[in-house]
Structures are given as structure tokens and as C-alpha cells.
Design an enzyme around this catalytic site. Structure first.
Site, PDB file in Angstrom:
ATOM      1  N   ARG A  64     -34.600  20.959  88.024  1.00 38.09           N
ATOM      2  CA  ARG A  64     -34.645  22.362  87.566  1.00 38.09           C
ATOM      3  C   ARG A  64     -34.097  23.428  88.515  1.00 38.09           C
ATOM      4  O   ARG A  64     -34.242  24.622  88.217  1.00 38.09           O
ATOM      5  CB  ARG A  64     -36.079  22.758  87.167  1.00 38.09           C
ATOM      6  CG  ARG A  64     -36.771  21.842  86.162  1.00 38.09           C
ATOM      7  CD  ARG A  64     -36.042  21.754  84.867  1.00 38.09           C
ATOM      8  NE  ARG A  64     -36.845  21.081  83.813  1.00 38.09           N
ATOM      9  CZ  ARG A  64     -36.316  20.579  82.722  1.00 38.09           C
ATOM     10  NH1 ARG A  64     -35.020  20.618  82.512  1.00 38.09           N
ATOM     11  NH2 ARG A  64     -37.074  20.002  81.811  1.00 38.09           N
ATOM     12  N   HIS A 230     -31.539   6.802  78.326  1.00 39.70           N
ATOM     13  CA  HIS A 230     -32.745   6.734  77.480  1.00 39.70           C
ATOM     14  C   HIS A 230     -32.530   6.131  76.093  1.00 39.70           C
ATOM     15  O   HIS A 230     -32.754   6.792  75.067  1.00 39.70           O
ATOM     16  CB  HIS A 230     -33.413   8.103  77.355  1.00 39.70           C
ATOM     17  CG  HIS A 230     -32.488   9.275  77.142  1.00 39.70           C
ATOM     18  ND1 HIS A 230     -31.529   9.299  76.171  1.00 39.70           N
ATOM     19  CD2 HIS A 230     -32.384  10.467  77.787  1.00 39.70           C
ATOM     20  CE1 HIS A 230     -30.884  10.450  76.224  1.00 39.70           C
ATOM     21  NE2 HIS A 230     -31.393  11.174  77.208  1.00 39.70           N
ATOM     22  N   ASP A 308     -36.049  10.094  83.245  1.00 38.09           N
ATOM     23  CA  ASP A 308     -35.780  11.328  82.493  1.00 38.09           C
ATOM     24  C   ASP A 308     -36.919  12.337  82.745  1.00 38.09           C
ATOM     25  O   ASP A 308     -37.401  13.000  81.819  1.00 38.09           O
ATOM     26  CB  ASP A 308     -35.604  11.060  80.991  1.00 38.09           C
ATOM     27  CG  ASP A 308     -34.930  12.229  80.277  1.00 38.09           C
ATOM     28  OD1 ASP A 308     -34.568  13.210  80.937  1.00 38.09           O
ATOM     29  OD2 ASP A 308     -34.780  12.150  79.048  1.00 38.09           O
TER      30      ASP A 308
HETATM   31  O1  DOR Z   1     -36.574  15.663  76.353  1.00 36.92           O
HETATM   32  C1  DOR Z   1     -35.619  16.018  77.034  1.00 36.92           C
HETATM   33  N1  DOR Z   1     -35.765  16.914  78.012  1.00 36.92           N
HETATM   34  N2  DOR Z   1     -34.429  15.492  76.783  1.00 36.92           N
HETATM   35  C2  DOR Z   1     -33.318  15.969  77.351  1.00 36.92           C
HETATM   36  O2  DOR Z   1     -32.240  15.535  77.023  1.00 36.92           O
HETATM   37  C3  DOR Z   1     -33.378  17.073  78.327  1.00 36.92           C
HETATM   38  C4  DOR Z   1     -34.721  17.168  78.922  1.00 36.92           C
HETATM   39  C5  DOR Z   1     -34.948  18.460  79.639  1.00 36.92           C
HETATM   40  O3  DOR Z   1     -34.097  18.797  80.482  1.00 36.92           O
HETATM   41  O4  DOR Z   1     -35.939  19.121  79.403  1.00 36.92           O
HETATM   42 ZN    ZN Z   2     -32.568  13.873  80.656  1.00 37.78          ZN
HETATM   43 ZN    ZN Z   3     -30.769  13.143  77.691  1.00 42.00          ZN
END
Ligand code: DOR
Ligand code: ZN
Ligand code: ZN
Length: 443
Positions: A64, A230, A308
Site C-alpha cells: 500500500r 490466485h 495476495d
Molecule cells: O481482492 C483483491 N484485493 N484482489 C485484487 O486483485 C486486489 C486486492 C487489493 O489490492 O485490495
Molecule cells: Zn493481488
Molecule cells: Zn489480483
């Protein structure tokens, strides 16, 4: 010149587990012995009864920075990683600004190097107009391509741009494979529905399958390297299997397949208890899909597990379904979940080392990483496979401060984590202060 011995651990490699002694010198593995040759000579850290894993490499995190540091920053993200036995992370580009050219990468790098406590690398993000900028970017893990929309504004929902990336980028394409048109028609078909479980209907399995099919066609045509992020359905794995049957080993090596802990350990049933908390893209799937992912691990179709890790604040998750963001944190809980699965014979410790360290390092060409071998970086996770503990937000380091696995008792936890020979984490409390380093990519 710092030198010490990790004394009498069960050393885990993808091939075997053996009791041994690892000599660490200047942040690297200097020797691996089957018996103690250094008694009394070198400082020792006793690992008796513990497993010594190569540090885990999580090729898919969203830490982030910049722009969304209210959800996570590299201090909290790194601590979560260290407490999860993860010593290297690859960070995704859907930040603000997104990482779409050299200037935005330089900005991210300058911020991260002052905070990261683990080793790091970055993906660049594809847009419909930045191919030339992507080609000029230096030292990146690869290019992330969002075929379907998710958090942030990165999106490549046309085949023409995808084709150009496959043909000309020259880099590994990490693909978020969900077809955008399919998602949009799902949104339309389910308009007004507010039960979070609708998320799995809107972003149905065929959306993921359509995207994987399109990407595989271009792999065949252009011999592009593609990492499927994923993967969550039986259908996607069957498409990959079919492709592999029809192509040579050389072509098959172009592809890698990642699954996440949340798709392995949660299913659509979890909406009942958790609602938007488990809203994630791609969504949670049926129990049959979960079973298929485990089969994919067993037969080698899946070759990487990554988290992820996508933290969002609980107050955001408590918004009504359409506004609640998608994503769950996971970097701290991946290894305990997988270790717990060793006790139910779903995995072996060697397989964890292969899927979470060796294969990631090989796939992305990371110098000196991925295995306990002389000359490699001294990045380790020390595991107590008998330690029982509950996942509890008191001990979660992510800024999100929650986990979809809250309350689960897991057996098997990392109790020490070393990065470049520095003890960076000790069970529950102690963190080191040495900064992590950028990964060197060989390809
Ligand atoms: O669930 C998800 N969150 N999938 C994504 O592709 C991006 C990620 C996020 O950055 O929050
Ligand atoms: Zn991701
Ligand atoms: Zn993704």
C-alpha cells in the site's frame, strides 16, 4: 564480520529433511554440516527439535505504499511478514500513484527502502498506454496485468493491449485473470442484491476461465512468460493441464500457477459468518473448487503459493456490499495454515519449502534465494511444528488488524525469522531493526 552456527535444526529442502548445522557468515550461508564441527568455536543458536526453512518468498503482496498507508505501510507489512516466516516479498503496483513507469517505481523504491524489514521487489502495472514505459523499467519482478478490475484503477480489458504485452514486453506477466466483460454482466444480472455471497456469483468461475483461456492463446502464439495469480477454480486448472498436455516441456515452463491460502482454506460457505470480510477478487469458490486446488498442488499444476495480502480497514469492510473493498490480509498466517495442514497430511514440509520459497525464487530469477545452500543469503524461518496457537488480532502486525482466520487454532508456527543472517523476529515480541534489501533479478 558476523559468524554463527544454527545448531542442530531439521533442515528443510524441497528434496529432504535432515538434521544439520548451518554456519552463517556475513549474511550468507557459509557451510552446511551433518555433524557439529564448530563446538565452542562459534556463537551458536540452538534449534534442537525445530525445523529450519529457507525464508518464505511471498510473490504477491499489496503493502500500500504510496498512497494507501492507512491500510498498511512497510513497517507493519514487514512485521507481519517476519512473524509469518516470510523474508522476501514482491509488491503489487496498484498503489496511488500506481507503479506504471520508472518515475513511480523510483518513488516507491525510495519510500520502501527506508522502511522495509524484509527483502523486496516490485511489479510494474500495465495500462492500455504504457507499454513503452514498461519496457524501459529496470529491476522489476514482472508486469502485473489486471484483465478484470479490482482495487485501484489498473485495467487491461482489451485483447489488443494484452496481445501487445505478450508480444513485446519481454517480461514475466503476472495476470489477474478475470474477464472484465463477464464481471460487468454479472454486476448487471445481480443488480440490487446486497448479500456479500453474491460476489461469487457476479465474478463467476467462467469469468476466470475465459481470461485464462485468452492468456494461454497468447502464450502459445508469442511464447510469452505468464504467471497466473490466485487461480481459484477447477476450470482454470483444467485449462492449464490441457495446455500442458498439448505442448512441450519447454513451452510449459513459460507458465506458473499461484494459489492463495484464502482460496485453499476458505470457501463460499464463509460468507455466512464473515460477510464482506471475505470479499476478495477473485472470490471464494465452492468446496469442489477448493478440492481441485489441493489436487493441483498434489499433481504439480500449482507451483507457487502466495498470499495476495490485501489489507483493508475493518471500517471499510463494514460498508454495504457494493462499497466494501475486496481483499484479505494473509502474509502472517500463510505459513501457520500450511504447517497446520502438514498435520492432516495435506502437505509435507518439503512441499511448503518448494511452493513458498524454491519455486518463487526460480520463477522470478532471484539471486541467492529460495533454498538452504552454501552461498545463498542467510534468510530463514525457524519452525516449531508442535506449537499450538490461536490466530488472534492481538498478535497480528498488519495495520488492518484482523484476519479471516481469526479464532482458528493452528499447530505449527514460525518462532524465529532471519534475514541476511540477522535475527529479525522472535516469537511474538521481538523485531530487529535492520532494513531489508532489494532482490536482484537475474532475468
Ligand atoms: O481482492 C483483491 N484485493 N484482489 C485484487 O486483485 C486486489 C486486492 C487489493 O489490492 O485490495
Ligand atoms: Zn493481488
Ligand atoms: Zn489480483
Amino acid at each position: 564480520m558476523k559468524e554463527f552456527v544454527l545448531h542442530c535444526g531439521k533442515i528443510v529442502t524441497p528434496q529432504e529433511v535432515f538434521e544439520g548445522y548451518v554456519v552463517v557468515k556475513d549474511g550468507k550461508i557459509a557451510a552446511i554440516e551433518k555433524k557439529s564441527l564448530y563446538e565452542g568455536e562459534l556463537e551458536t543458536i540452538d534449534l534442537e527439535g525445530k525445523y529450519l526453512f529457507p525464508g518464505l518468498i511471498d510473490v504477491h503482496v499489496h503493502f500500500r505504499t504510496p498512497g494507501m498507508t492507512q491500510k498498511e505501510d512497510w513497517t507493519t507489512g514487514s512485521k507481519a511478514a517476519l512473524a509469518g516466516g516470510v523474508t522476501t516479498v514482491l509488491d503489487m503496483p496498484n498503489t496511488n500513484p500506481p507503479t506504471t513507469d520508472q518515475a513511480s517505481l523510483d518513488l516507491k523504491r525510495s519510500l520502501v527502502q527506508k522502511e522495509a524489514l524484509v527483502n523486496y521487489g516490485f511489479f510494474a502495472g500495465a495500462t492500455k498506454t504504457n507499454l513503452e514505459a514498461l519496457k524501459a523499467m529496470k529491476d522489476i519482478a514482472g508486469i502485473k496485468v489486471y484483465m478484470g478490475s479490482s482495487t485501484g484503477n489498473l485495467l487491461v480489458d482489451d485483447l489488443k493491449t494484452l496481445e501487445a504485452l505478450m508480444k513485446d514486453s519481454g517480461k514475466i506477466l503476472a495476470i489477474h485473470a478475470e474477464n472484465e466483460q463477464c464481471i460487468q454482466s454479472g454486476i448487471h444480472a445481480h443488480e440490487g442484491e446486497t448479500d456479500p455471497a453474491v460476489h461469487s456469483k457476479i465474478r463467476a468461475p467462467e469469468c476466470a476461465e475465459q481470461a485464462v483461456r485468452a492468456a494461454l492463446d497468447f502464450v502459445e502464439k508469442y511464447k510469452a512468460r505468464v504467471h497466473f495469480c490466485h487461480v481459484s477454480t477447477r476450470g482454470e486448472l483444467d485449462l492449464v493441464r490441457k495446455f500442458k498436455r498439448e505442448h512441450s516441456a519447454h513451452v510449459n515452463q513459460l507458465i506458473s500457477v499461484e494459489v492463495t491460502p484464502h482460496h485453499l482454506f476458505l470457501s463460499e460457505k464463509d460468507y455466512v459468518a464473515q460477510g464482506n470480510v471475505v470479499k476478495v477478487n477473485p472470490p471464494l469458490r465452492s468446496e469442489d473448487d477448493v478440492k481441485a486446488l489441493w489436487e493441483g498442488i498434489a499433481d504439480g499444476t500449482v507451483n507457487i503459493i502466495a498470499t495476495d495480502h490485501a489489507p483493508h480497514l475493518m471500517e471499510e469492510k463494514q460498508l454495504p456490499y457494493p462499497q466494501a473493498p475486496s481483499g484479505v490480509p494473509g502474509v502472517q498466517t500463510m505459513l501457520p495454515l500450511l504447517l497446520n495442514a502438514v498435520h492432516s497430511n495435506q502437505l509435507t514440509v518439503q512441499k511448503i519449502a518448494e511452493l513458498c520459497s524454491y519455486n518463487p525464487a526460480q520463477r522470478f530469477g532471484m539471486r541467492g534465494k529460495g533454498s538452504i545452500a552454501v552461498g545463498n543469503d542467510a534468510d530463514f524461518a525457524v519452525i516449531d511444528l508442535k506449537l499450538h496457537e490461536k490466530v488472534c488480532h492481538h498478535f497480528l502486525w498488519t495495520k488492518a488488524d484482523w484476519s479471516p482466520f481469526h479464532g482458528r487454532t493452528l499447530k505449527g508456527w514460525p518462532v524465529m525469522t532471519f534475514v541476511a543472517g540477522e535475527l529479525m523476529y522472535e516469537w511474538r515480541e521481538k523485531f530487529g531493526k535492520t532494513f531489508g534489501r532489494p532482490v536482484e533479478f537475474l532475468s
